[in-house]
Design a protein around this motif. Sequence first.
Motif, PDB file in Angstrom:
ATOM      1  N   ARG A  13     -19.877  39.962 -17.094  1.00  0.00           N
ATOM      2  CA  ARG A  13     -20.028  38.686 -17.780  1.00  0.00           C
ATOM      3  C   ARG A  13     -20.946  37.758 -16.977  1.00  0.00           C
ATOM      4  O   ARG A  13     -21.750  37.025 -17.537  1.00  0.00           O
ATOM      5  N   ARG A  14     -20.806  37.809 -15.646  1.00  0.00           N
ATOM      6  CA  ARG A  14     -21.661  36.975 -14.779  1.00  0.00           C
ATOM      7  C   ARG A  14     -23.093  37.454 -14.776  1.00  0.00           C
ATOM      8  O   ARG A  14     -24.027  36.670 -14.612  1.00  0.00           O
ATOM      9  N   PHE A  15     -23.278  38.775 -14.900  1.00  0.00           N
ATOM     10  CA  PHE A  15     -24.602  39.394 -14.870  1.00  0.00           C
ATOM     11  C   PHE A  15     -24.758  40.201 -16.163  1.00  0.00           C
ATOM     12  O   PHE A  15     -24.523  41.412 -16.176  1.00  0.00           O
ATOM     13  N   PRO A  16     -25.139  39.538 -17.259  1.00  0.00           N
ATOM     14  CA  PRO A  16     -25.092  40.150 -18.586  1.00  0.00           C
ATOM     15  C   PRO A  16     -25.933  41.416 -18.772  1.00  0.00           C
ATOM     16  O   PRO A  16     -25.627  42.221 -19.638  1.00  0.00           O
ATOM     17  N   GLN A  17     -26.964  41.614 -17.978  1.00  0.00           N
ATOM     18  CA  GLN A  17     -27.769  42.823 -18.132  1.00  0.00           C
ATOM     19  C   GLN A  17     -27.168  44.010 -17.365  1.00  0.00           C
ATOM     20  O   GLN A  17     -27.585  45.140 -17.557  1.00  0.00           O
ATOM     21  N   LEU A  18     -26.189  43.749 -16.523  1.00  0.00           N
ATOM     22  CA  LEU A  18     -25.586  44.775 -15.682  1.00  0.00           C
ATOM     23  C   LEU A  18     -24.572  45.612 -16.455  1.00  0.00           C
ATOM     24  O   LEU A  18     -23.789  45.085 -17.250  1.00  0.00           O
ATOM     25  N   VAL A  19     -24.586  46.911 -16.209  1.00  0.00           N
ATOM     26  CA  VAL A  19     -23.539  47.816 -16.685  1.00  0.00           C
ATOM     27  C   VAL A  19     -22.979  48.486 -15.436  1.00  0.00           C
ATOM     28  O   VAL A  19     -23.705  49.175 -14.720  1.00  0.00           O
ATOM     29  N   PHE A  39     -25.004  60.005 -12.772  1.00  0.00           N
ATOM     30  CA  PHE A  39     -25.651  58.737 -13.108  1.00  0.00           C
ATOM     31  C   PHE A  39     -26.623  58.926 -14.267  1.00  0.00           C
ATOM     32  O   PHE A  39     -26.630  58.145 -15.218  1.00  0.00           O
ATOM     33  N   ASN A  40     -27.443  59.944 -14.196  1.00  0.00           N
ATOM     34  CA  ASN A  40     -28.446  60.162 -15.242  1.00  0.00           C
ATOM     35  C   ASN A  40     -27.841  60.696 -16.537  1.00  0.00           C
ATOM     36  O   ASN A  40     -28.221  60.264 -17.629  1.00  0.00           O
ATOM     37  N   ALA A  41     -26.920  61.625 -16.452  1.00  0.00           N
ATOM     38  CA  ALA A  41     -26.292  62.172 -17.652  1.00  0.00           C
ATOM     39  C   ALA A  41     -25.428  61.122 -18.341  1.00  0.00           C
ATOM     40  O   ALA A  41     -25.315  61.113 -19.569  1.00  0.00           O
ATOM     41  N   GLY A  42     -24.839  60.227 -17.560  1.00  0.00           N
ATOM     42  CA  GLY A  42     -23.967  59.200 -18.116  1.00  0.00           C
ATOM     43  C   GLY A  42     -24.695  58.154 -18.928  1.00  0.00           C
ATOM     44  O   GLY A  42     -24.116  57.562 -19.825  1.00  0.00           O
ATOM     45  N   ALA A  43     -25.960  57.918 -18.627  1.00  0.00           N
ATOM     46  CA  ALA A  43     -26.752  56.895 -19.338  1.00  0.00           C
ATOM     47  C   ALA A  43     -25.904  55.640 -19.570  1.00  0.00           C
ATOM     48  O   ALA A  43     -25.796  55.145 -20.684  1.00  0.00           O
ATOM     49  N   PHE A  44     -25.289  55.139 -18.505  1.00  0.00           N
ATOM     50  CA  PHE A  44     -24.330  54.045 -18.606  1.00  0.00           C
ATOM     51  C   PHE A  44     -24.930  52.775 -19.202  1.00  0.00           C
ATOM     52  O   PHE A  44     -24.226  52.011 -19.853  1.00  0.00           O
ATOM     53  N   LEU A  71     -15.881  60.361 -19.756  1.00  0.00           N
ATOM     54  CA  LEU A  71     -15.481  59.274 -18.856  1.00  0.00           C
ATOM     55  C   LEU A  71     -15.029  58.068 -19.664  1.00  0.00           C
ATOM     56  O   LEU A  71     -15.582  57.789 -20.725  1.00  0.00           O
ATOM     57  N   SER A  72     -14.075  57.343 -19.147  1.00  0.00           N
ATOM     58  CA  SER A  72     -13.666  56.075 -19.755  1.00  0.00           C
ATOM     59  C   SER A  72     -14.658  55.004 -19.331  1.00  0.00           C
ATOM     60  O   SER A  72     -15.025  54.940 -18.150  1.00  0.00           O
ATOM     61  N   PRO A  73     -15.095  54.150 -20.247  1.00  0.00           N
ATOM     62  CA  PRO A  73     -16.044  53.090 -19.880  1.00  0.00           C
ATOM     63  C   PRO A  73     -15.464  52.145 -18.837  1.00  0.00           C
ATOM     64  O   PRO A  73     -14.279  51.831 -18.856  1.00  0.00           O
ATOM     65  N   GLY A  74     -16.305  51.717 -17.920  1.00  0.00           N
ATOM     66  CA  GLY A  74     -15.910  50.760 -16.885  1.00  0.00           C
ATOM     67  C   GLY A  74     -15.251  51.400 -15.691  1.00  0.00           C
ATOM     68  O   GLY A  74     -15.771  51.344 -14.588  1.00  0.00           O
ATOM     69  N   VAL A  75     -14.109  52.017 -15.906  1.00  0.00           N
ATOM     70  CA  VAL A  75     -13.362  52.662 -14.822  1.00  0.00           C
ATOM     71  C   VAL A  75     -12.822  53.986 -15.345  1.00  0.00           C
ATOM     72  O   VAL A  75     -12.140  54.023 -16.375  1.00  0.00           O
ATOM     73  N   SER A  76     -13.124  55.049 -14.636  1.00  0.00           N
ATOM     74  CA  SER A  76     -12.647  56.374 -15.018  1.00  0.00           C
ATOM     75  C   SER A  76     -12.087  57.061 -13.778  1.00  0.00           C
ATOM     76  O   SER A  76     -12.800  57.283 -12.812  1.00  0.00           O
ATOM     77  N   ASP A  77     -10.790  57.382 -13.831  1.00  0.00           N
ATOM     78  CA  ASP A  77     -10.133  58.043 -12.703  1.00  0.00           C
ATOM     79  C   ASP A  77      -9.454  59.308 -13.200  1.00  0.00           C
ATOM     80  O   ASP A  77      -8.411  59.242 -13.841  1.00  0.00           O
ATOM     81  N   THR A  78     -10.042  60.452 -12.915  1.00  0.00           N
ATOM     82  CA  THR A  78      -9.416  61.719 -13.295  1.00  0.00           C
ATOM     83  C   THR A  78      -8.612  62.304 -12.131  1.00  0.00           C
ATOM     84  O   THR A  78      -8.031  63.370 -12.272  1.00  0.00           O
ATOM     85  N   THR A  79      -8.573  61.593 -11.001  1.00  0.00           N
ATOM     86  CA  THR A  79      -7.848  62.084  -9.825  1.00  0.00           C
ATOM     87  C   THR A  79      -6.393  61.634  -9.805  1.00  0.00           C
ATOM     88  O   THR A  79      -5.595  62.200  -9.067  1.00  0.00           O
ATOM     89  N   GLY A  80      -6.078  60.587 -10.549  1.00  0.00           N
ATOM     90  CA  GLY A  80      -4.724  60.047 -10.529  1.00  0.00           C
ATOM     91  C   GLY A  80      -4.414  59.233  -9.286  1.00  0.00           C
ATOM     92  O   GLY A  80      -3.255  58.918  -9.029  1.00  0.00           O
ATOM     93  N   LYS A  81      -5.428  58.878  -8.519  1.00  0.00           N
ATOM     94  CA  LYS A  81      -5.214  58.090  -7.295  1.00  0.00           C
ATOM     95  C   LYS A  81      -4.938  56.627  -7.593  1.00  0.00           C
ATOM     96  O   LYS A  81      -4.362  55.923  -6.772  1.00  0.00           O
TER      97      LYS A  81
END
Length: 165
Positions: free
Chosen positions: A44-50, A72-77, A16-26
């Motif tokens: 940036r507003r919520f520094p602990q958030l990923v 969600f779990n495998a990604g360990a974002f 997956l691409s960090p932040g935004v990942s679109d493999t559908t091409g939509k």
Amino acid sequence: MNFPRTSTLLGAMPRLSPGVSDTTGKLTSGETGKLRKRVTAIQRRFPQLVLQVVMRAMPEDHPFSLYAFWLFNAGAFAGEGRRGANNHAILLLIDPARQESALIPGYGLEPLLKPEALGHLLDLAGPVWEAGLWMEGIERVLAGLEKLLESVGAPEETGAINGEF
């Protein structure tokens, strides 16, 4: 079902691409870039958030909720070192083909972000997603999520100061 069993069942984590990942091409490349900037601004507003947005077609073999839990779990974002109560990641998963979506908070955010509120954010996007307006729906979810984070980021019991959890 637990994570080790889902990993055995569903296999390796997709790239997956960090932040935004679109493999559908939509999403167009311009829309993807705009969303990445929006995700970065929220983080940036919520520094602990990923925050991770994923648009991906999931196989019909299993329930969508199982794929969302696994991804969600495998990604360990939030990173391998930020598990459990220290996990402040949020995954927005959209499968245009199945017409299903999920908004999953990390365990550190679950007490603050109630399922009803997250479901409401997805409901706001539903009508425009049904019309194929993927970017507009994602923007609706992110705008609502940002307001929700603002509302839960202030109470003293969360340890939050100036938008931090």
